[in-house]
Write a protein that holds these residues in place. Sequence first.
Motif, PDB file in Angstrom:
ATOM      1  N   PRO A   1     -57.251 -19.123  56.237  1.00 57.67           N
ATOM      2  CA  PRO A   1     -57.619 -19.819  54.997  1.00 57.67           C
ATOM      3  C   PRO A   1     -56.529 -19.796  53.928  1.00 57.67           C
ATOM      4  O   PRO A   1     -55.728 -18.865  53.867  1.00 57.67           O
TER       5      PRO A   1
ATOM      6  N   ASN B   1     -63.392 -31.948  51.259  1.00 58.80           N
ATOM      7  CA  ASN B   1     -64.813 -32.080  51.634  1.00 58.80           C
ATOM      8  C   ASN B   1     -65.142 -33.523  52.002  1.00 58.80           C
ATOM      9  O   ASN B   1     -66.133 -34.100  51.525  1.00 58.80           O
TER      10      ASN B   1
ATOM     11  N   HIS C   1     -64.618 -22.184  49.366  1.00 58.67           N
ATOM     12  CA  HIS C   1     -65.514 -22.872  50.315  1.00 58.67           C
ATOM     13  C   HIS C   1     -65.154 -24.345  50.542  1.00 58.67           C
ATOM     14  O   HIS C   1     -65.773 -24.991  51.390  1.00 58.67           O
ATOM     15  N   ASP C   2     -64.207 -24.895  49.759  1.00 57.34           N
ATOM     16  CA  ASP C   2     -63.791 -26.278  50.022  1.00 57.34           C
ATOM     17  C   ASP C   2     -63.061 -26.353  51.364  1.00 57.34           C
ATOM     18  O   ASP C   2     -62.474 -25.369  51.829  1.00 57.34           O
ATOM     19  N   GLU C   3     -63.070 -27.558  51.936  1.00 61.31           N
ATOM     20  CA  GLU C   3     -62.294 -27.793  53.161  1.00 61.31           C
ATOM     21  C   GLU C   3     -61.294 -28.915  52.881  1.00 61.31           C
ATOM     22  O   GLU C   3     -61.679 -30.009  52.454  1.00 61.31           O
TER      23      GLU C   3
ATOM     24  N   LYS D   1     -59.604 -24.175  55.263  1.00 65.76           N
ATOM     25  CA  LYS D   1     -60.656 -23.706  54.342  1.00 65.76           C
ATOM     26  C   LYS D   1     -59.981 -23.039  53.148  1.00 65.76           C
ATOM     27  O   LYS D   1     -58.883 -22.482  53.281  1.00 65.76           O
TER      28      LYS D   1
ATOM     29  N   GLU E   1     -60.423 -20.007  50.337  1.00 65.10           N
ATOM     30  CA  GLU E   1     -61.177 -18.786  49.998  1.00 65.10           C
ATOM     31  C   GLU E   1     -60.568 -18.136  48.768  1.00 65.10           C
ATOM     32  O   GLU E   1     -59.445 -18.458  48.402  1.00 65.10           O
TER      33      GLU E   1
END
Length: 218
Positions: free
Chosen positions: A54, A149, A198-200, A214, A216
């Motif tokens: 991440p 996202n 938590h975004d992608e 990801k 974090e």
Amino acid sequence: MTTRNLTRFWEWGRKIICVGRNYADHAKELKNAIPTEPVLFLKTSSAYLREGSPIIVPAYSNNLHHEVEFGVVIGKAGTAIPQESAMDHVAGYVLCLDMTARDIQDECKSKGLPWTLAKAFNTSCPVSEFIPKDKIPDPGNINLWLKVNDQMRQNGNTSQMIFSIPYLINYISDFISLEEGDLILTGTPKGVSRVQEHDEIEAGIEGIISMSFKVERS
Ligand SMILES: CC(=O)CC(=O)C(=O)O
Ligand SMILES: [Mg+2]
């Protein structure tokens, strides 16, 4: 050094030279002047990140931005490389993110301080697989995109760069000798924005490669 080793150039620990404000639309969105010569800064090799791990928001930042960029991997060392032979020094390419702690960068700018903590922290340089040079015959005309996202945030073409890849190789190597395994990040098009825990992030070079990471918090 073999070409096979170069496909994992991020393990060599060589220089990461970044070009800033190389797209007029991005310079404008951050209210920066359009540069008349390349703006350069460095990242450290500990900034590299590979898919599967991440991106970490630094504890000292509340405004981490994505910047999708086209990366040029150097395959042949040189100093004061002429523009005409610059592409002979390129081994291949890579898709990169220049993760930027924008709040820290703004603070550094206002105080006249260097951008190191805004730009060179651990995980600030996610990279794709190595792309051999022959897979991209015209690096001056490729589409780069980035989604957060699943929402498109950046979509640009390397033809919009103010300074071309041969120009940059010539300019940089006049002052900083280039070595095999060095990486040049060529700047980001418009659309940079904040990412949070938590975004992608998904990014790609159209028709060539894509990657996802990801986000974090530390
Ligand atoms: C203002 C910036 O952060 C410059 C930069 O990195 C860019 O790609 O442009
Ligand atoms: Mg950048």
